[in-house]
Write an enzyme that holds these catalytic residues in place. Structure first.
Site, mmCIF file in Angstrom:
data_model
loop_
_atom_site.group_PDB
_atom_site.id
_atom_site.type_symbol
_atom_site.label_atom_id
_atom_site.label_comp_id
_atom_site.label_asym_id
_atom_site.label_seq_id
_atom_site.Cartn_x
_atom_site.Cartn_y
_atom_site.Cartn_z
ATOM 1 N N ASP A 23 93.756 0.718 -23.761
ATOM 2 C CA ASP A 23 93.754 2.166 -24.014
ATOM 3 C C ASP A 23 94.549 2.496 -25.279
ATOM 4 O OD1 ASP A 23 93.165 4.814 -23.516
ATOM 5 O OD2 ASP A 23 94.891 5.114 -22.195
ATOM 6 N N GLY A 24 94.132 3.558 -25.958
ATOM 7 C CA GLY A 24 94.909 4.053 -27.092
ATOM 8 C C GLY A 24 94.210 3.946 -28.440
ATOM 9 N N ARG A 27 93.833 7.501 -30.092
ATOM 10 C CA ARG A 27 95.094 8.037 -30.636
ATOM 11 C C ARG A 27 95.533 7.271 -31.873
ATOM 12 N NH1 ARG A 27 98.191 7.409 -25.322
ATOM 13 N NH2 ARG A 27 96.211 6.476 -24.701
ATOM 14 N N ASN A 71 82.848 6.352 -19.330
ATOM 15 C CA ASN A 71 82.829 6.482 -20.799
ATOM 16 C C ASN A 71 81.486 6.988 -21.338
ATOM 17 O OD1 ASN A 71 85.049 3.640 -21.409
ATOM 18 N ND2 ASN A 71 85.511 5.828 -21.307
HETATM 19 C C1 FPP Z 1 89.960 3.221 -24.675
HETATM 20 O O1 FPP Z 1 90.723 3.855 -25.677
HETATM 21 C C2 FPP Z 1 89.132 2.168 -25.261
HETATM 22 C C3 FPP Z 1 87.771 2.076 -25.121
HETATM 23 C C4 FPP Z 1 86.982 3.022 -24.334
HETATM 24 C C5 FPP Z 1 87.004 1.013 -25.800
HETATM 25 C C6 FPP Z 1 87.642 -0.334 -25.806
HETATM 26 C C7 FPP Z 1 86.874 -1.249 -26.693
HETATM 27 C C8 FPP Z 1 87.426 -2.098 -27.592
HETATM 28 C C9 FPP Z 1 88.883 -2.289 -27.760
HETATM 29 C C10 FPP Z 1 86.542 -2.956 -28.397
HETATM 30 C C11 FPP Z 1 86.535 -4.289 -27.739
HETATM 31 C C12 FPP Z 1 85.334 -5.037 -28.038
HETATM 32 C C13 FPP Z 1 84.892 -6.076 -27.305
HETATM 33 C C14 FPP Z 1 83.719 -6.851 -27.784
HETATM 34 C C15 FPP Z 1 85.521 -6.475 -26.026
HETATM 35 P P1 FPP Z 1 90.565 5.420 -25.885
HETATM 36 O O2 FPP Z 1 89.412 5.653 -26.797
HETATM 37 O O3 FPP Z 1 90.435 6.101 -24.550
HETATM 38 O O4 FPP Z 1 91.919 5.802 -26.575
HETATM 39 P P2 FPP Z 1 92.693 7.211 -26.440
HETATM 40 O O5 FPP Z 1 93.222 7.274 -25.037
HETATM 41 O O6 FPP Z 1 93.792 7.079 -27.454
HETATM 42 O O7 FPP Z 1 91.719 8.295 -26.775
#
Ligand code: FPP
Length: 257
Positions: A23-24, A27, A71
């Site tokens: 997560d993150g 941000r 998502n």
């Molecule tokens: C959550 O952060 C993250 C995701 C929904 C996507 C995670 C995907 C990756 C890290 C790419 C990985 C790729 C592979 C091939 C495994 P968020 O968007 O909710 O962050 P926020 O809470 O800061 O908005």
């Protein structure tokens, strides 16, 4: 030699199954005035670090929450960018994963992902199927409740077909009907990004997991943060419903529990 996580709080213990809520990213991107998908792209580097480092440490299974069933509710541009990123990352990384002895598995409602991603998934799974150093499980369009409901549906169908009696349904049968059935239970859950919740990840499999929350945003999650999570895990006394005294007596009398 792989040190298997013990029930005693063995200081050397390595978790057998590590699961991660990455997560993150959003941000991280926002703080740099970048679009959200730039944060997801930057999230690939810690994924590589996790895979290499966990395999080296003797972790048997690493499960990453790449995309939750919830998502899909994100803006279509972000969902499309994430799907593109998965396709590109899979195609780019599969040869390296193969060379490093990593076996790939996917869990989730894959039929909604579209033909291109499904093709990349099938190719990656079939190329790495004989590897045995570590299993990398990518949870895509996955939800813990979705998995539980699917298991209930599967068992209900078996009952309906006369193949199973209701009184035969116990924890072992239920577990065997889950998508995660072939995987060991999660020993250590890591969540980056500062929030302390499970977010409908592996609900059944997390029953006895140690939970480690890091304030680092996922793109900033480095070896230092992973080491801190491993150190936290090694200090935990895993009791599985027993008392601390029982565990101490067991450790004392057997040396290795
Ligand atoms: C959550 O952060 C993250 C995701 C929904 C996507 C995670 C995907 C990756 C890290 C790419 C990985 C790729 C592979 C091939 C495994 P968020 O968007 O909710 O962050 P926020 O809470 O800061 O908005």
């Amino acid at each position: 030699m792989i040190a298997i996580a013990s029930e005693s709080g063995d200081a050397e213990a390595v978790p057998r199954h590590v699961a991660v809520i990455m997560d993150g990213n959003g941000r991280w991107a926002r703080s740099r005035a970048l679009p959200r998908h730039a944060g997801h792209k930057a999230g690939i580097k810690p994924v590589r670090m996790m895979v290499e480092s966990c395999a080296q440490s003797g972790v048997e299974v690493l499960t990453l929450f790449a995309f939750s069933s919830e998502n899909w509710r994100r803006p279509p541009e972000e969902v499309n960018a994430l799907m593109r990123l998965f396709i590109e990352a899979l195609r780019r990384e599969v040869a390296e994963l193969y060379r490093n002895g990593i076996r790939l598995r996917f869990i989730g409602q894959l039929d909604g992902l579209g033909p291109e991603l499904n093709r990349a998934i099938s190719e990656a799974v079939s190329k790495t199927r004989d590897n045995a150093r570590m299993e990398l499980v990518l949870a895509v369009a996955y939800g813990g409740r979705w998995d539980l409901a699917g298991a209930a549906r599967k068992l209900a169908r078996e009952v309906e077909a006369g193949e199973l009696r209701v009184d035969q349904i116990d924890e072992a049968r239920f577990e065997a009907a889950l998508e995660t059935a072939p995987l060991p239970p999660v020993d250590l859950l890591i969540r980056s990004g500062g929030e302390q919740r499970i977010s409908n990840f592996l609900l059944w499999d997390l029953a006895y997991s140690e939970l480690y929350f890091s304030d680092a945003l996922w793109p900033d999650f480095t070896q230092t943060q992973l080491n801190a999570a491993f150190e936290f895990y090694a200090k935990r006394q895993r009791r599985f419903g027993r008392t601390a005294e029982q565990i101490e007596v067991q450790t004392f009398s057997h040396g290795v529990p």
